[in-house]
Every structure is written in structure tokens, then in C-alpha cells.
Write a protein that holds these residues in place. Structure first.
Motif, PDB file in Angstrom:
ATOM      1  N   UNK A  27       0.836  -1.202   0.000  1.00  0.00           N
ATOM      2  CA  UNK A  27       0.000   0.000   0.000  1.00  0.00           C
ATOM      3  C   UNK A  27       0.870   1.251   0.000  1.00  0.00           C
ATOM      4  N   UNK A  28       1.854   1.280   0.871  1.00  0.00           N
ATOM      5  CA  UNK A  28       2.728   2.449   0.963  1.00  0.00           C
ATOM      6  C   UNK A  28       3.515   2.638  -0.324  1.00  0.00           C
ATOM      7  N   UNK A  29       4.029   1.572  -0.885  1.00  0.00           N
ATOM      8  CA  UNK A  29       4.768   1.674  -2.147  1.00  0.00           C
ATOM      9  C   UNK A  29       3.874   2.172  -3.272  1.00  0.00           C
ATOM     10  N   UNK A  30       2.640   1.700  -3.305  1.00  0.00           N
ATOM     11  CA  UNK A  30       1.707   2.059  -4.378  1.00  0.00           C
ATOM     12  C   UNK A  30       1.297   3.531  -4.315  1.00  0.00           C
ATOM     13  N   UNK A  31       1.209   4.088  -3.122  1.00  0.00           N
ATOM     14  CA  UNK A  31       0.664   5.436  -2.952  1.00  0.00           C
ATOM     15  C   UNK A  31       1.701   6.475  -2.526  1.00  0.00           C
ATOM     16  N   UNK A  32       2.961   6.124  -2.573  1.00  0.00           N
ATOM     17  CA  UNK A  32       4.031   7.031  -2.155  1.00  0.00           C
ATOM     18  C   UNK A  32       4.967   7.315  -3.314  1.00  0.00           C
ATOM     19  N   UNK A  33       5.725   8.372  -3.214  1.00  0.00           N
ATOM     20  CA  UNK A  33       5.690   9.371  -2.156  1.00  0.00           C
ATOM     21  C   UNK A  33       4.620  10.422  -2.445  1.00  0.00           C
ATOM     22  N   UNK A  34       4.033  10.930  -1.384  1.00  0.00           N
ATOM     23  CA  UNK A  34       3.085  12.034  -1.526  1.00  0.00           C
ATOM     24  C   UNK A  34       3.888  13.320  -1.706  1.00  0.00           C
ATOM     25  N   UNK A  35       3.323  14.287  -2.421  1.00  0.00           N
ATOM     26  CA  UNK A  35       4.005  15.581  -2.515  1.00  0.00           C
ATOM     27  C   UNK A  35       4.233  16.153  -1.108  1.00  0.00           C
ATOM     28  N   UNK A  36       5.372  16.790  -0.920  1.00  0.00           N
ATOM     29  CA  UNK A  36       5.769  17.309   0.392  1.00  0.00           C
ATOM     30  C   UNK A  36       4.691  18.180   1.025  1.00  0.00           C
ATOM     31  N   UNK A  37       4.009  18.972   0.207  1.00  0.00           N
ATOM     32  CA  UNK A  37       3.022  19.913   0.740  1.00  0.00           C
ATOM     33  C   UNK A  37       1.631  19.293   0.935  1.00  0.00           C
ATOM     34  N   UNK A  38       1.446  18.046   0.557  1.00  0.00           N
ATOM     35  CA  UNK A  38       0.126  17.401   0.678  1.00  0.00           C
ATOM     36  C   UNK A  38      -0.045  16.753   2.049  1.00  0.00           C
ATOM     37  N   UNK A  39      -1.057  17.189   2.805  1.00  0.00           N
ATOM     38  CA  UNK A  39      -1.345  16.509   4.068  1.00  0.00           C
ATOM     39  C   UNK A  39      -1.761  15.059   3.804  1.00  0.00           C
ATOM     40  N   UNK A  40      -1.408  14.183   4.703  1.00  0.00           N
ATOM     41  CA  UNK A  40      -1.720  12.762   4.550  1.00  0.00           C
ATOM     42  C   UNK A  40      -3.198  12.538   4.249  1.00  0.00           C
ATOM     43  N   UNK A  41      -4.066  13.203   4.980  1.00  0.00           N
ATOM     44  CA  UNK A  41      -5.508  12.986   4.817  1.00  0.00           C
ATOM     45  C   UNK A  41      -6.035  13.443   3.458  1.00  0.00           C
ATOM     46  N   UNK A  42      -5.270  14.276   2.738  1.00  0.00           N
ATOM     47  CA  UNK A  42      -5.694  14.752   1.423  1.00  0.00           C
ATOM     48  C   UNK A  42      -5.244  13.847   0.284  1.00  0.00           C
ATOM     49  N   UNK A  43      -4.516  12.792   0.603  1.00  0.00           N
ATOM     50  CA  UNK A  43      -4.049  11.866  -0.432  1.00  0.00           C
ATOM     51  C   UNK A  43      -5.249  11.225  -1.125  1.00  0.00           C
ATOM     52  N   UNK A  44      -5.157  11.042  -2.436  1.00  0.00           N
ATOM     53  CA  UNK A  44      -6.294  10.502  -3.192  1.00  0.00           C
ATOM     54  C   UNK A  44      -6.606   9.035  -2.914  1.00  0.00           C
ATOM     55  N   UNK A  45      -5.786   8.360  -2.147  1.00  0.00           N
ATOM     56  CA  UNK A  45      -6.013   6.935  -1.880  1.00  0.00           C
ATOM     57  C   UNK A  45      -7.054   6.685  -0.797  1.00  0.00           C
ATOM     58  N   UNK A  46      -7.481   7.725  -0.086  1.00  0.00           N
ATOM     59  CA  UNK A  46      -8.439   7.542   1.011  1.00  0.00           C
ATOM     60  C   UNK A  46      -9.858   7.836   0.572  1.00  0.00           C
ATOM     61  N   UNK A  71       2.601   6.880   9.723  1.00  0.00           N
ATOM     62  CA  UNK A  71       2.116   6.632   8.367  1.00  0.00           C
ATOM     63  C   UNK A  71       2.394   7.840   7.476  1.00  0.00           C
ATOM     64  N   UNK A  72       2.164   9.035   8.003  1.00  0.00           N
ATOM     65  CA  UNK A  72       2.428  10.264   7.252  1.00  0.00           C
ATOM     66  C   UNK A  72       3.891  10.301   6.804  1.00  0.00           C
ATOM     67  N   UNK A  73       4.799  10.048   7.732  1.00  0.00           N
ATOM     68  CA  UNK A  73       6.225  10.059   7.397  1.00  0.00           C
ATOM     69  C   UNK A  73       6.551   8.975   6.357  1.00  0.00           C
ATOM     70  N   UNK A  74       5.961   7.813   6.516  1.00  0.00           N
ATOM     71  CA  UNK A  74       6.210   6.709   5.579  1.00  0.00           C
ATOM     72  C   UNK A  74       5.725   7.033   4.173  1.00  0.00           C
ATOM     73  N   UNK A  75       4.613   7.721   4.078  1.00  0.00           N
ATOM     74  CA  UNK A  75       4.046   8.001   2.755  1.00  0.00           C
ATOM     75  C   UNK A  75       4.639   9.243   2.098  1.00  0.00           C
ATOM     76  N   UNK A  76       5.365  10.049   2.851  1.00  0.00           N
ATOM     77  CA  UNK A  76       6.048  11.200   2.266  1.00  0.00           C
ATOM     78  C   UNK A  76       7.504  10.890   1.928  1.00  0.00           C
ATOM     79  N   UNK A  77       8.007   9.774   2.425  1.00  0.00           N
ATOM     80  CA  UNK A  77       9.388   9.390   2.187  1.00  0.00           C
ATOM     81  C   UNK A  77       9.512   8.815   0.767  1.00  0.00           C
ATOM     82  N   UNK A  78      10.507   9.256   0.014  1.00  0.00           N
ATOM     83  CA  UNK A  78      10.707   8.669  -1.324  1.00  0.00           C
ATOM     84  C   UNK A  78      10.898   7.160  -1.228  1.00  0.00           C
ATOM     85  N   UNK A  79      10.260   6.459  -2.129  1.00  0.00           N
ATOM     86  CA  UNK A  79      10.329   4.989  -2.123  1.00  0.00           C
ATOM     87  C   UNK A  79      11.632   4.524  -2.718  1.00  0.00           C
TER      88      UNK A  79
END
Length: 79
Positions: A27-46, A71-79
Motif C-alpha cells: 500500500x505504501x509503495x503504491x501510494x508514495x511518495x506524496x508531494x511534500x506539501x500534501x497533508x496525509x488525509x488529502x491523499x487521493x487513496x483515502x 504513516x504520514x512520514x512513511x508516505x512522504x518518504x521517497x520509495x
């Protein structure tokens, strides 16, 4: 009164997602990395309920906040 400590897998269960280690990693690999300025809750995967849960956990500093931050840190970290 001590607040409960939630594990990463329990957060995925709470979000209605598969919670085994392989599924979480996928899941994290599929949906990461999120743009730095995007809050976790605004990610399109939710869906709306998941996004609301994530926002509220952080805003209310709920017992879920620490694992949501993880989770936020994990999804903003480059894969």
C-alpha cells in the motif's frame, strides 16, 4: 490514565485495509511518495471516512495520532 499504544497494523485495520506486513508495504509503495506539501488525509487513496479519521486523529491529538504521524512520514518518504 494511560492512553493505548496502537500498532501500525491496527491503524490499517481501523482504516478498513489489509493489515499484514506485506499488504501494508505494498500500500505504501503504491501510494508514495506524496508531494511534500500534501497533508496525509488529502491523499487521493483515502475514501471520505478514512480521510476524516486521519484528520481527526491528528487535530484532536487522539491516541491514534502517533501511529498516524508514522504513516504520514512513511508516505512522504521517497520509495
Amino acid at each position: 490514565m494511560d492512553q493505548p499504544v496502537h500498532h501500525f497494523s491496527e491503524l490499517f485495520e481501523q482504516l478498513g485495509l489489509r493489515s499484514d506486513a506485506e499488504s501494508i508495504e505494498r500500500f505504501i509503495q503504491r501510494h508514495s511518495p506524496l508531494p511534500k506539501e500534501m497533508p496525509l488525509a488529502d491523499a487521493p487513496c483515502w475514501n471520505e471516512g478514512q480521510a476524516d479519521f486521519l484528520k481527526e486523529a491528528v487535530q484532536e491529538d487522539a491516541d491514534w495520532a502517533e501511529v498516524v504521524d508514522h504513516l504520514d512520514a512513511s508516505m512522504h518518504k521517497p520509495v
